[in-house]
Design a protein around this motif. Structure first.
Motif, PDB file in Angstrom:
ATOM      1  N   SER A  52      10.776  89.799   2.795  1.00  0.00           N
ATOM      2  CA  SER A  52      11.242  90.350   4.042  1.00  0.00           C
ATOM      3  C   SER A  52      11.081  88.930   5.004  1.00  0.00           C
ATOM      4  O   SER A  52      10.588  88.180   4.849  1.00  0.00           O
ATOM      5  CB  SER A  52      10.446  91.418   4.743  1.00  0.00           C
ATOM      6  N   THR A  53      12.107  89.348   6.010  1.00  0.00           N
ATOM      7  CA  THR A  53      11.984  88.287   7.094  1.00  0.00           C
ATOM      8  C   THR A  53      11.382  89.229   8.308  1.00  0.00           C
ATOM      9  O   THR A  53      11.877  90.219   8.601  1.00  0.00           O
ATOM     10  CB  THR A  53      13.437  87.815   7.612  1.00  0.00           C
ATOM     11  N   ASP A  54      10.371  88.651   8.739  1.00  0.00           N
ATOM     12  CA  ASP A  54       9.415  89.519   9.723  1.00  0.00           C
ATOM     13  C   ASP A  54       9.804  89.026  11.115  1.00  0.00           C
ATOM     14  O   ASP A  54       9.949  87.758  11.555  1.00  0.00           O
ATOM     15  CB  ASP A  54       8.002  89.097   9.771  1.00  0.00           C
ATOM     16  N   TYR A  55      10.156  89.836  12.069  1.00  0.00           N
ATOM     17  CA  TYR A  55      10.371  89.598  13.554  1.00  0.00           C
ATOM     18  C   TYR A  55       9.296  90.592  14.172  1.00  0.00           C
ATOM     19  O   TYR A  55       9.178  91.676  14.025  1.00  0.00           O
ATOM     20  CB  TYR A  55      11.754  90.186  13.863  1.00  0.00           C
ATOM     21  N   TYR A  56       8.645  89.918  15.286  1.00  0.00           N
ATOM     22  CA  TYR A  56       7.827  90.785  15.971  1.00  0.00           C
ATOM     23  C   TYR A  56       8.079  91.024  17.522  1.00  0.00           C
ATOM     24  O   TYR A  56       8.608  90.041  18.181  1.00  0.00           O
ATOM     25  CB  TYR A  56       6.260  89.976  16.189  1.00  0.00           C
ATOM     26  N   VAL A  57       8.283  92.392  17.759  1.00  0.00           N
ATOM     27  CA  VAL A  57       8.909  92.930  18.919  1.00  0.00           C
ATOM     28  C   VAL A  57       7.829  93.782  19.536  1.00  0.00           C
ATOM     29  O   VAL A  57       7.153  94.533  19.058  1.00  0.00           O
ATOM     30  CB  VAL A  57      10.182  93.629  18.643  1.00  0.00           C
ATOM     31  N   THR A  58       7.776  93.374  20.906  1.00  0.00           N
ATOM     32  CA  THR A  58       6.598  94.255  21.755  1.00  0.00           C
ATOM     33  C   THR A  58       7.680  95.213  22.482  1.00  0.00           C
ATOM     34  O   THR A  58       8.149  94.918  23.328  1.00  0.00           O
ATOM     35  CB  THR A  58       5.617  93.423  22.650  1.00  0.00           C
ATOM     36  N   LEU A  59       7.473  96.672  22.390  1.00  0.00           N
ATOM     37  CA  LEU A  59       8.029  97.558  22.915  1.00  0.00           C
ATOM     38  C   LEU A  59       6.993  97.962  24.132  1.00  0.00           C
ATOM     39  O   LEU A  59       5.853  98.654  23.770  1.00  0.00           O
ATOM     40  CB  LEU A  59       8.506  98.708  22.245  1.00  0.00           C
ATOM     41  N   LYS A  60       7.174  98.074  25.527  1.00  0.00           N
ATOM     42  CA  LYS A  60       6.556  98.643  26.346  1.00  0.00           C
ATOM     43  C   LYS A  60       7.138 100.008  26.656  1.00  0.00           C
ATOM     44  O   LYS A  60       8.238 100.208  26.751  1.00  0.00           O
ATOM     45  CB  LYS A  60       6.887  97.778  27.805  1.00  0.00           C
ATOM     46  N   PRO A  61       6.228 100.904  27.034  1.00  0.00           N
ATOM     47  CA  PRO A  61       6.465 102.452  27.095  1.00  0.00           C
ATOM     48  C   PRO A  61       7.350 102.495  28.421  1.00  0.00           C
ATOM     49  O   PRO A  61       7.006 101.831  29.596  1.00  0.00           O
ATOM     50  CB  PRO A  61       5.141 103.319  27.162  1.00  0.00           C
ATOM     51  N   ILE A  62       8.300 103.370  28.569  1.00  0.00           N
ATOM     52  CA  ILE A  62       8.989 103.518  29.856  1.00  0.00           C
ATOM     53  C   ILE A  62       8.764 104.981  30.111  1.00  0.00           C
ATOM     54  O   ILE A  62       9.089 106.036  29.316  1.00  0.00           O
ATOM     55  CB  ILE A  62      10.458 102.989  29.821  1.00  0.00           C
ATOM     56  N   PHE A  63       8.428 105.389  31.383  1.00  0.00           N
ATOM     57  CA  PHE A  63       8.161 106.684  31.566  1.00  0.00           C
ATOM     58  C   PHE A  63       9.022 107.130  32.530  1.00  0.00           C
ATOM     59  O   PHE A  63       9.545 106.782  33.863  1.00  0.00           O
ATOM     60  CB  PHE A  63       6.844 106.922  32.324  1.00  0.00           C
ATOM     61  N   CYS A  64       9.990 108.354  32.490  1.00  0.00           N
ATOM     62  CA  CYS A  64      11.019 108.854  33.382  1.00  0.00           C
ATOM     63  C   CYS A  64      10.607 110.294  33.595  1.00  0.00           C
ATOM     64  O   CYS A  64       9.892 111.179  32.854  1.00  0.00           O
ATOM     65  CB  CYS A  64      12.200 108.976  32.529  1.00  0.00           C
ATOM     66  N   PHE A  65      10.579 110.589  35.145  1.00  0.00           N
ATOM     67  CA  PHE A  65      10.535 111.818  35.492  1.00  0.00           C
ATOM     68  C   PHE A  65      11.715 112.514  35.981  1.00  0.00           C
ATOM     69  O   PHE A  65      12.474 111.613  36.567  1.00  0.00           O
ATOM     70  CB  PHE A  65       9.259 111.982  36.275  1.00  0.00           C
TER      71      PHE A  65
END
Ligand SMILES: O=c1ccn([C@@H]2O[C@H](COP(=O)(O)OP(=O)(O)O[C@H]3O[C@H](CO)[C@@H](O)[C@H](O)[C@H]3O)[C@@H](O)[C@H]2O)c(=O)[nH]1
Length: 65
Positions: A52-65
């Protein structure tokens, strides 16, 4: 086909990924390792013969009201 497997280092996801790879699909695994070990990637490579080729991604939560 390109297929995104979420939770792909878990029990069900990793077995699904192996089947898909063996059926010549291109598999992208997204897993935040909350209930898996990254060492599973080595096992997937051994079983499928594909590294595999590894990619590291950081996902930040998004809160919608
Ligand atoms: O927000 C999240 C939650 C989970 N995961 C990953 O998703 C994968 C699957 O998660 P999990 O809930 O552990 O599912 P399984 O790997 O399918 O394992 C479940 O199903 C198995 C078979 O029934 C049981 O043996 C396990 O105890 C049970 O956790 C794991 O690699 C996690 O790291 C994420 O990436 N993000």
């Amino acid at each position: 086909m390109n297929i995104l497997v979420t939770g792909g280092l878990g029990f069900i996801g990793s077995h699904t990924a192996v089947k898909l790879i063996k059926n010549n699909h291109k598999v992208i695994i997204a897993d935040n390792l909350v209930n898996a070990k990254v060492e599973i990637l080595e096992k997937l490579s051994t079983i499928t013969g594909i590294k595999s080729t590894d990619y590291y991604v950081t996902l930040k939560p998004i809160f919608c009201f």
